[in-house]
Design an enzyme around this catalytic site. Structure first.
Site, PDB file in Angstrom:
ATOM      1  N   ASP A 110     -32.600  -7.484  26.765  1.00 38.81           N
ATOM      2  CA  ASP A 110     -32.026  -8.280  27.848  1.00 38.81           C
ATOM      3  C   ASP A 110     -30.707  -8.904  27.408  1.00 38.81           C
ATOM      4  OD1 ASP A 110     -33.972  -8.117  30.002  1.00 38.81           O
ATOM      5  OD2 ASP A 110     -35.326  -9.233  28.694  1.00 38.81           O
TER       6      ASP A 110
ATOM      7  N   GLY B  17     -33.910 -14.520  33.778  1.00 39.84           N
ATOM      8  CA  GLY B  17     -33.210 -15.524  32.988  1.00 39.84           C
ATOM      9  C   GLY B  17     -34.022 -16.115  31.866  1.00 39.84           C
TER      10      GLY B  17
ATOM     11  N   HIS C 131     -30.890  -3.984  29.641  1.00 38.96           N
ATOM     12  CA  HIS C 131     -30.885  -4.626  30.965  1.00 38.96           C
ATOM     13  C   HIS C 131     -29.755  -5.646  30.994  1.00 38.96           C
ATOM     14  CE1 HIS C 131     -33.380  -7.336  33.937  1.00 38.96           C
ATOM     15  NE2 HIS C 131     -32.265  -6.866  34.480  1.00 38.96           N
TER      16      HIS C 131
ATOM     17  N   HIS D 237     -37.034  -3.000  25.181  1.00 39.92           N
ATOM     18  CA  HIS D 237     -36.274  -3.594  26.280  1.00 39.92           C
ATOM     19  C   HIS D 237     -35.352  -4.680  25.733  1.00 39.92           C
ATOM     20  CE1 HIS D 237     -35.611  -4.323  30.564  1.00 39.92           C
ATOM     21  NE2 HIS D 237     -35.635  -5.612  30.298  1.00 39.92           N
TER      22      HIS D 237
ATOM     23  N   MET E 227     -28.005  -8.459  32.485  1.00 37.47           N
ATOM     24  CA  MET E 227     -28.076  -9.585  33.422  1.00 37.47           C
ATOM     25  C   MET E 227     -26.799 -10.395  33.258  1.00 37.47           C
ATOM     26  SD  MET E 227     -32.075 -10.697  33.314  1.00 37.47           S
ATOM     27  CE  MET E 227     -32.476 -10.178  31.646  1.00 37.47           C
TER      28      MET E 227
ATOM     29  N   ASP F  87     -40.872  -6.035  35.455  1.00 37.73           N
ATOM     30  CA  ASP F  87     -40.462  -6.960  34.401  1.00 37.73           C
ATOM     31  C   ASP F  87     -40.738  -8.393  34.847  1.00 37.73           C
ATOM     32  OD1 ASP F  87     -39.243  -8.407  32.401  1.00 37.73           O
ATOM     33  OD2 ASP F  87     -37.261  -7.513  32.642  1.00 37.73           O
TER      34      ASP F  87
ATOM     35  N   SER G  73     -40.231  -6.525  25.253  1.00 41.36           N
ATOM     36  CA  SER G  73     -38.963  -7.198  25.507  1.00 41.36           C
ATOM     37  C   SER G  73     -38.577  -8.056  24.311  1.00 41.36           C
ATOM     38  CB  SER G  73     -39.068  -8.076  26.759  1.00 41.36           C
ATOM     39  OG  SER G  73     -37.875  -8.810  26.937  1.00 41.36           O
TER      40      SER G  73
ATOM     41  N   MET H 186     -27.875 -11.351  28.459  1.00 44.72           N
ATOM     42  CA  MET H 186     -27.696 -12.449  29.403  1.00 44.72           C
ATOM     43  C   MET H 186     -26.406 -13.208  29.109  1.00 44.72           C
ATOM     44  SD  MET H 186     -31.521 -14.051  29.468  1.00 44.72           S
ATOM     45  CE  MET H 186     -32.958 -13.092  29.932  1.00 44.72           C
TER      46      MET H 186
ATOM     47  N   MET I 224     -37.998  -6.966  39.326  1.00 41.98           N
ATOM     48  CA  MET I 224     -38.205  -8.248  38.668  1.00 41.98           C
ATOM     49  C   MET I 224     -39.333  -8.986  39.375  1.00 41.98           C
ATOM     50  SD  MET I 224     -36.018  -8.093  36.246  1.00 41.98           S
ATOM     51  CE  MET I 224     -36.372  -9.738  35.600  1.00 41.98           C
TER      52      MET I 224
END
Length: 224
Positions: free
Chosen positions: A37, A144, A68, A35, A70, A177, A12, A39, A139
């Site tokens: 993320d 976060g 991913h 990965h 979010m 994750d 990640s 956000m 998750m």
């Protein structure tokens, strides 16, 4: 006792040093997936990066970009994420009111569609979309922030979703994750996980290749 399938390890990038992302990404180049993320500070209490950063990194990695989202809403950013170079786009079941349409859009954009599920959401929420997803991401921390402690109660959820995948007859990747390291990895694999997202347990080590190998080694063990 049965041999478990090979496990995909997806480092990640959230746990990397953002001041030198190119070098950090190169240090985990052996991993088949990376990965990413995304956000927004709204759906989750943090802000990371978006399509421009993904696009800047794309030319420097052969890994599958496992993106991913979010963010809320996610739909307006699906096309930009795909065009930036994402191979997979995972959205959250919790903030996708028209999830069938969202998943159809992701596939139409040429990406593999995935769905993430938060710790407080029951596995039954996925029952109507098992025929539409290629990736399910459980998750095992509240999304976060990186570096959180693994939530033990999610093991039973992983097991239930693994059963749902078997019943579907489809080849769906079951990812996990949050709090994944050499201690928790055997337990989530035993529960049915086939993909491990790992941040701090890889980027927190000086030898990232050895850290990846430590997680990959779990795949050769009989965890039944």
């Amino acid at each position: 006792m049965t041999q478990r399938p090979s496990i995909i390890v997806a480092p990640s990038l959230l746990a990397a040093d953002f001041s030198r992302l190119g070098e950090e990404m190169a240090s985990v180049s052996q991993a088949p997936w990376l990965h990413l993320d995304v956000m927004d500070g709204h759906f989750v209490p943090n802000i990371s990066f978006g399509p421009p950063v993904i696009a800047a990194l794309r030319a420097h990695s052969k890994a599958k970009f496992d993106t991913h989202l979010m963010i809320e809403p996610a739909d307006p950013y699906l096309e930009a994420t795909a065009k930036a170079g994402a191979d997979h786009i995972t959205i959250h079941i919790e903030n996708a009111p028209h999830i069938h349409r969202s998943l159809q859009t992701i596939r139409a954009l040429g990406c593999k569609p995935g769905v993430a599920i938060c710790p407080g959401t029951p596995p039954e929420a996925l029952s109507e979309i098992m025929d539409m997803v290629d990736i399910i991401l459980v998750m095992t921390v509240n999304p976060g922030f990186g570096g959180q402690k693994f939530i033990e109660s999610q093991l039973s959820k992983i097991s239930k979703i693994a059963g749902m995948i078997r019943s579907s007859g489809r080849d769906i990747v079951l990812g996990v994750d949050g709090g994944i390291d050499p201690e928790t990895a055997p337990r989530v694999i035993k529960a049915g996980a086939t993909m491990l997202v790992a941040g701090s347990s890889i980027f927190g080590k000086k030898d990232r290749e050895a850290a990846i190998r430590a997680l990959e080694a779990v795949r050769t063990e009989d965890t039944a």
